[in-house]
Write a protein that holds these residues in place. Structure first.
Motif, PDB file in Angstrom:
ATOM      1  N   LEU A 258      57.591  20.222  55.707  1.00 28.34           N
ATOM      2  CA  LEU A 258      56.344  20.010  54.873  1.00 28.34           C
ATOM      3  C   LEU A 258      55.465  18.550  56.265  1.00 28.34           C
ATOM      4  CD1 LEU A 258      57.332  19.579  51.358  1.00 28.34           C
ATOM      5  CD2 LEU A 258      56.474  21.677  52.683  1.00 28.34           C
ATOM      6  N   LEU A 259      54.670  18.054  55.816  1.00 28.34           N
ATOM      7  CA  LEU A 259      53.800  18.041  57.503  1.00 28.34           C
ATOM      8  C   LEU A 259      53.298  16.963  56.503  1.00 28.34           C
ATOM      9  CD1 LEU A 259      53.437  16.652  60.296  1.00 28.34           C
ATOM     10  CD2 LEU A 259      50.998  18.275  60.474  1.00 28.34           C
ATOM     11  N   LEU A 260      53.302  15.611  56.518  1.00 30.51           N
ATOM     12  CA  LEU A 260      52.563  14.792  55.127  1.00 30.51           C
ATOM     13  C   LEU A 260      51.136  13.731  56.608  1.00 30.51           C
ATOM     14  CD1 LEU A 260      55.354  13.645  52.787  1.00 30.51           C
ATOM     15  CD2 LEU A 260      53.878  15.887  52.857  1.00 30.51           C
ATOM     16  N   LEU A 261      50.689  13.875  56.051  1.00 29.61           N
ATOM     17  CA  LEU A 261      49.355  12.887  57.170  1.00 29.61           C
ATOM     18  C   LEU A 261      48.259  11.654  55.702  1.00 29.61           C
ATOM     19  CD1 LEU A 261      47.740  16.156  58.945  1.00 29.61           C
ATOM     20  CD2 LEU A 261      49.619  14.590  59.180  1.00 29.61           C
ATOM     21  N   HIS A 262      49.480  10.643  56.522  1.00 30.26           N
ATOM     22  CA  HIS A 262      47.942   9.319  55.779  1.00 30.26           C
ATOM     23  C   HIS A 262      47.017   9.247  56.233  1.00 30.26           C
ATOM     24  CE1 HIS A 262      47.716   6.681  59.617  1.00 30.26           C
ATOM     25  NE2 HIS A 262      49.206   7.347  59.391  1.00 30.26           N
ATOM     26  N   GLY A 263      46.311   8.087  55.484  1.00 29.46           N
ATOM     27  CA  GLY A 263      44.948   8.164  55.642  1.00 29.46           C
ATOM     28  C   GLY A 263      44.643   6.267  55.957  1.00 29.46           C
ATOM     29  N   PHE A 264      43.579   5.767  55.151  1.00 27.55           N
ATOM     30  CA  PHE A 264      43.039   4.455  56.136  1.00 27.55           C
ATOM     31  C   PHE A 264      43.302   3.663  54.769  1.00 27.55           C
ATOM     32  CE2 PHE A 264      39.779   1.435  56.806  1.00 27.55           C
ATOM     33  CZ  PHE A 264      40.509   0.874  57.542  1.00 27.55           C
ATOM     34  N   PRO A 265      43.490   2.098  54.164  1.00 29.28           N
ATOM     35  CA  PRO A 265      44.379   1.556  55.775  1.00 29.28           C
ATOM     36  C   PRO A 265      45.481   1.759  54.965  1.00 29.28           C
ATOM     37  CG  PRO A 265      43.732   0.080  53.843  1.00 29.28           C
ATOM     38  CD  PRO A 265      42.863   1.382  53.709  1.00 29.28           C
ATOM     39  N   GLU A 266      46.335   2.959  55.579  1.00 32.01           N
ATOM     40  CA  GLU A 266      48.085   3.041  55.505  1.00 32.01           C
ATOM     41  C   GLU A 266      48.929   3.513  56.681  1.00 32.01           C
ATOM     42  OE1 GLU A 266      48.272   4.596  50.521  1.00 32.01           O
ATOM     43  OE2 GLU A 266      46.459   5.945  51.944  1.00 32.01           O
ATOM     44  N   LEU A 267      49.702   3.994  56.019  1.00 30.38           N
ATOM     45  CA  LEU A 267      50.522   4.268  57.498  1.00 30.38           C
ATOM     46  C   LEU A 267      51.687   5.750  56.679  1.00 30.38           C
ATOM     47  CD1 LEU A 267      51.912   0.980  58.105  1.00 30.38           C
ATOM     48  CD2 LEU A 267      50.669   1.642  59.472  1.00 30.38           C
ATOM     49  N   ALA A 268      52.431   6.155  57.390  1.00 37.92           N
ATOM     50  CA  ALA A 268      53.543   7.358  57.530  1.00 37.92           C
ATOM     51  C   ALA A 268      54.247   6.306  55.796  1.00 37.92           C
ATOM     52  CB  ALA A 268      54.741   7.724  58.602  1.00 37.92           C
ATOM     53  N   TYR A 269      54.936   5.511  56.208  1.00 35.55           N
ATOM     54  CA  TYR A 269      55.046   4.603  54.729  1.00 35.55           C
ATOM     55  C   TYR A 269      54.773   4.944  53.547  1.00 35.55           C
ATOM     56  CZ  TYR A 269      56.693  -0.051  53.023  1.00 35.55           C
ATOM     57  OH  TYR A 269      57.434  -0.564  52.029  1.00 35.55           O
TER      58      TYR A 269
ATOM     59  N   VAL B 121      51.032  21.817  55.378  1.00 34.23           N
ATOM     60  CA  VAL B 121      50.361  20.086  55.494  1.00 34.23           C
ATOM     61  C   VAL B 121      49.905  19.512  54.078  1.00 34.23           C
ATOM     62  CG1 VAL B 121      48.074  21.251  56.313  1.00 34.23           C
ATOM     63  CG2 VAL B 121      48.881  19.108  57.402  1.00 34.23           C
ATOM     64  N   ILE B 122      50.284  18.596  54.493  1.00 32.01           N
ATOM     65  CA  ILE B 122      49.566  17.663  53.643  1.00 32.01           C
ATOM     66  C   ILE B 122      48.628  16.350  53.389  1.00 32.01           C
ATOM     67  CG2 ILE B 122      49.984  16.783  51.039  1.00 32.01           C
ATOM     68  CD1 ILE B 122      52.747  18.970  50.877  1.00 32.01           C
ATOM     69  N   GLY B 123      47.557  16.596  52.981  1.00 30.28           N
ATOM     70  CA  GLY B 123      47.028  15.697  53.406  1.00 30.28           C
ATOM     71  C   GLY B 123      46.612  13.911  53.147  1.00 30.28           C
ATOM     72  N   HIS B 124      45.985  12.818  52.689  1.00 26.22           N
ATOM     73  CA  HIS B 124      45.035  12.376  51.801  1.00 26.22           C
ATOM     74  C   HIS B 124      44.427  10.818  52.381  1.00 26.22           C
ATOM     75  CE1 HIS B 124      45.536   7.870  49.712  1.00 26.22           C
ATOM     76  NE2 HIS B 124      45.537   8.701  48.982  1.00 26.22           N
ATOM     77  N   ASP B 125      43.694  11.015  51.679  1.00 23.16           N
ATOM     78  CA  ASP B 125      42.397  10.247  52.282  1.00 23.16           C
ATOM     79  C   ASP B 125      42.179  11.003  53.111  1.00 23.16           C
ATOM     80  OD1 ASP B 125      41.457   7.318  51.789  1.00 23.16           O
ATOM     81  OD2 ASP B 125      41.506   7.045  53.178  1.00 23.16           O
ATOM     82  N   PHE B 126      41.792   9.575  53.902  1.00 21.61           N
ATOM     83  CA  PHE B 126      41.102  10.607  55.603  1.00 21.61           C
ATOM     84  C   PHE B 126      42.253  11.702  56.465  1.00 21.61           C
ATOM     85  CE2 PHE B 126      37.569   9.000  57.693  1.00 21.61           C
ATOM     86  CZ  PHE B 126      37.716   9.685  58.924  1.00 21.61           C
TER      87      PHE B 126
ATOM     88  N   MET C  20      44.483  15.627  49.521  1.00 20.21           N
ATOM     89  CA  MET C  20      44.012  14.920  48.580  1.00 20.21           C
ATOM     90  C   MET C  20      43.416  13.318  48.628  1.00 20.21           C
ATOM     91  SD  MET C  20      48.699  13.871  48.441  1.00 20.21           S
ATOM     92  CE  MET C  20      49.235  12.754  47.669  1.00 20.21           C
ATOM     93  N   SER C  21      42.856  13.076  47.475  1.00 19.06           N
ATOM     94  CA  SER C  21      41.832  12.041  47.290  1.00 19.06           C
ATOM     95  C   SER C  21      40.751  12.660  48.360  1.00 19.06           C
ATOM     96  CB  SER C  21      42.600  10.535  46.897  1.00 19.06           C
ATOM     97  OG  SER C  21      43.474  10.269  47.012  1.00 19.06           O
ATOM     98  N   SER C  22      40.603  13.694  48.293  1.00 22.58           N
ATOM     99  CA  SER C  22      38.791  13.089  49.430  1.00 22.58           C
ATOM    100  C   SER C  22      38.334  15.542  49.335  1.00 22.58           C
ATOM    101  CB  SER C  22      39.568  13.306  51.110  1.00 22.58           C
ATOM    102  OG  SER C  22      38.578  13.404  51.161  1.00 22.58           O
ATOM    103  N   PRO C  23      37.930  15.448  48.492  1.00 27.58           N
ATOM    104  CA  PRO C  23      37.277  17.194  49.098  1.00 27.58           C
ATOM    105  C   PRO C  23      37.174  17.098  50.413  1.00 27.58           C
ATOM    106  CG  PRO C  23      36.902  15.843  46.892  1.00 27.58           C
ATOM    107  CD  PRO C  23      36.978  14.272  48.149  1.00 27.58           C
TER     108      PRO C  23
END
Length: 368
Positions: free
Chosen positions: A37-48, A113-118, A140-143
């Motif tokens: 599973l590849l997780l992609l963060h958004g702004f203003p965040e991090l892999a954390y 692949v799973i992405g949140h925000d941007f 996630m969170s951004s259609p």
């Protein structure tokens, strides 16, 4: 490399060189050989930001990989100057980053692949452009409303119309594209830690006025109904916008989803890097660079199994009027559902990690 604070046991960090010109910082958990599973963060965040869901996903039999994306955190090799070449931050190159990361890890194909925000449109474009490598996608969170059409867009007067309102307003994404935005946040009058605390609070379910509903259209009158963290007062910075919504000391002490010690990790990382790397992404979006590049895929739809997850108290669902409906009805041909998590705002995987994990695992098991 100093360890990040507050990482659960089992999550490891490393730097990978030669990733599309980057040295990429990656968090990982799980066994080699398990589906990835590849997780992609958004702004203003991090892999954390994925720390609360990664161990449970690994416990369900997945190898979980979460990078600091280009412009963020401990990933280096990108230009932090406002006058940087923006092509490096365009959506196709962000997809290229993920393909290069998988190559460096010797992973020919992920499970999802799973992405949140941007990170959500990045994940969507991964599945749109290379479905052979990304055979499932969770946004996630951004259609994602689909690749732009070749038809010329009508002249957009909404920014002039926003400025003509009483009081005058402006859209946050166009503010983020301005030269002062990075300094405004990095040198916030209340201090970086308190700025981030107010920003995260304001967009979370902890702020009681986050009660989203669908807007009728991309007009100034409708957009002005959004909270000020999306449609700001014209003469305010983002630091000034969120300052009145700083939670009390008691609220901070009771915030289990983002204790002060974990917030300090974000503050220390952004104090070191600034925000400009992430803000370059907004410049590619508002300046038309992404639309220009993504027209190459106009008419192409996401055909792999897809899911949308968001907090029920997240205005991000509706910040682009009609995007949620277009994602379900046009952009994706195998949409398996929309899961709105009660008690969560924009930071859904941090606010309600157990519910998000259940939604993800339900989808992953349903799609094989």
């Amino acid at each position: 490399m100093d360890p990040l604070g507050g990482l659960p046991d089992g999550i490891t960090a490393r730097l990978l060189a030669g990733v599309n010109g980057l040295e990429m910082h990656v968090l990982e958990v799980g066994r080699a050989g398990d589906p990835v599973l590849l997780l992609l963060h958004g702004f203003p965040e991090l892999a954390y930001s994925w720390r609360k869901v990664m161990p449970a996903l690994a416990g369900a039999g997945f190898r979980v990989v979460a990078p600091d994306q280009r412009g963020y955190g401990r990933t280096t090799g990108w230009d932090a100057g406002y006058d940087a070449e923006l092509a490096a931050f365009s959506m196709p190159n962000l997809v290229r980053d993920q393909l290069a990361l998988l190559h460096a890890l010797r992973i020919p194909r992920v499970h999802a692949v799973i992405g949140h925000d941007f990170g959500s449109p990045v994940a969507a474009c991964c599945a749109l452009i290379r479905p052979d490598v990304f055979p499932r996608v969770v946004m996630m969170s951004s259609p994602f409303a689909g690749a732009p059409s070749w038809d010329p867009a009508p002249r957009d007067t909404v920014h002039d119309d926003l400025a003509a309102l009483h009081p005058p307003r402006k859209h946050y994404q166009w503010y983020y594209a301005t030269r002062p935005a990075n300094h405004d946040m990095l040198r916030a009058p209340q201090g970086l830690h308190d700025f981030l605390r107010a920003y995260y609070h304001h967009k979370s379910a902890d702020w009681p006025d986050n009660t989203p509903y669908e807007l009728k259209g991309w007009t100034a009158g409708e957009l002005a109904k959004l909270p000020t963290y999306y449609v700001m007062h014209r003469d305010e910075t983002m630091a000034e916008t969120v300052a009145p919504h700083m939670p009390s000391l008691a609220q901070v002490a009771s915030c289990r989803w983002l204790p002060d010690a974990e917030l300090a990790t974000y503050a220390s990382e952004y104090a070191r890097t600034g925000f400009q790397g992430g803000l370059h992404w907004y410049r590619c979006q508002t300046g038309g660079g992404n639309a220009q590049e993504l027209r190459l895929f106009s008419g192409r739809r996401i055909e792999v199994p897809s899911l949308f997850v968001a907090g029920a108290q997240d205005w991000g669902i509706h910040q682009v009027p009609g995007a949620l409906r277009r994602m379900q009805g046009e952009a994706c041909t195998d949409m398996r559902g929309v899961r709105l998590i009660e008690g969560a705002g924009h930071w859904v995987q941090q606010e309600r990690p157990q519910a998000v994990t259940r939604a993800l695992l339900d989808f992953l098991h349903e799609t094989g």
